[in-house]
Motif scaffolding. Structure first.
Motif: not given
Length: 322
Positions: A106-122
């Protein structure tokens, strides 16, 4: 949903994200070593909901030993996939999901706020609790099952989620439930996660429609595969607006097989995959594939493979689940 409660839940999970155990572990893949994330949450949990807020980050290429479904709640980011050897852009309201052992960075650029919701399942929870309900009618069955037959994968999903489908609302409910945990939170998350996964399956089908020029015989085979647990020639005839006798003749002429032979072939191929790679019992597999009782499934399997499920699995180096 209470806006203040959701805001508090989002902030709480954002603050807790750094406390999750996203430690890189070294694992051998072929002749080289790669990085791998193990389950980052509490050992007693099967579903983990996380909120990642970033204004600039570059991960190492890594893999996971669990299913992950990342929804871009705000902003956008890039992800590097080895399979395609390129960076793809995941924008707001888009889903990016990977199989166990799928790799990305994953790469998020320095000039941009990003919010990611992750659902992790075994992995095992997915195969036992969700796969039996998703496989019937699911165009993603092969994607979900692939980790049972290949140890390392390069597969991922990436598509835009429609604003009207309710995925965002489901994720917000899951965030709120997980942030303010109760003794029964894991039990509450399972039906929410199932609804989320079923919407993903529906959305994927809309984003990847079948070709209008697909021959009728191939359309029928695909329909059978998507409804394998409860399909009949009469139902198919009604769906495609043809007489059952016509479709029966068409399948024999175009594919050289009867409807019953095609259905048996599909069911037995899927049974073999599930036996080899999932934790489902023989009884559960038989029920998934449309057999009214385990005796009928045992007989069909033995006649097809000249071996019982137990003998078949032993020949594959595995053990039967009961």
């Amino acid at each position: 949903m209470n806006g203040q409660q959701l805001e508090a839940a989002m902030e709480k999970l954002q603050n807790e994200f750094s406390g999750l155990d996203f430690t890189y572990h070294d694992f051998r893949v072929g002749t080289q070593w790669e990085k791998l994330y193990r389950w980052p949450g509490p050992p007693e949990e099967d579903i983990l909901v996380c909120v990642h807020r970033s204004s600039g980050e570059q991960e190492l290429f890594h893999r996971h030993d669990f299913f992950y479904f990342n929804y871009t709640y705000k902003g956008q980011y890039e992800s590097l996939s080895y399979r395609y050897d390129q960076k793809i852009v995941i924008r707001e309201n888009e889903l990016y999901a990977g199989q166990p052992f799928a790799g990305h960075a994953l790469c998020v650029h320095d000039n941009q706020e990003t919010i990611i919701i992750g659902v992790l399942v075994r992995r095992e929870t997915f195969f036992r609790s969700f796969l039996p309900l998703l496989s019937t009618g699911s165009r993603l069955f092969r994607f979900f099952l692939d980790p049972t037959t290949r140890h390392y994968s390069e597969e991922f999903l990436h598509f835009k989620v429609a604003d009207t489908c309710g995925v965002r609302a489901l994720l917000e409910m899951m965030v709120t439930e997980y942030a303010f945990k109760r003794p029964d939170t894991q039990d509450m998350l399972k039906p929410l996660a199932l609804a989320f996964l079923m919407q993903i399956t529906r959305q994927y089908g809309s984003a990847h429609p079948a070709s209008a020029e697909e021959p009728l015989a191939e359309q029928i085979v695909r329909y059978m595969n998507e409804h394998i647990g409860h399909v009949s020639l009469k139902e198919i005839a009604a769906h495609f607006s043809y007489h059952p006798n016509y479709l029966s003749t068409l399948l024999r002429r175009e594919l050289g097989k009867t409807f019953s032979a095609l259905l048996l072939e599909q069911r037995m191929e899927r049974a073999a995959i599930l036996l080899r790679g999932s934790t489902l019992s023989v009884e559960e597999i038989g029920s998934m594939l449309g057999y009214s009782n385990s005796s009928n499934f045992y007989k069909a399997f033995r006649d097809y493979y000249a071996a019982t499920p137990r003998e078949f699995l032993r020949g594959q180096g595995g053990q039967i689940r009961t």
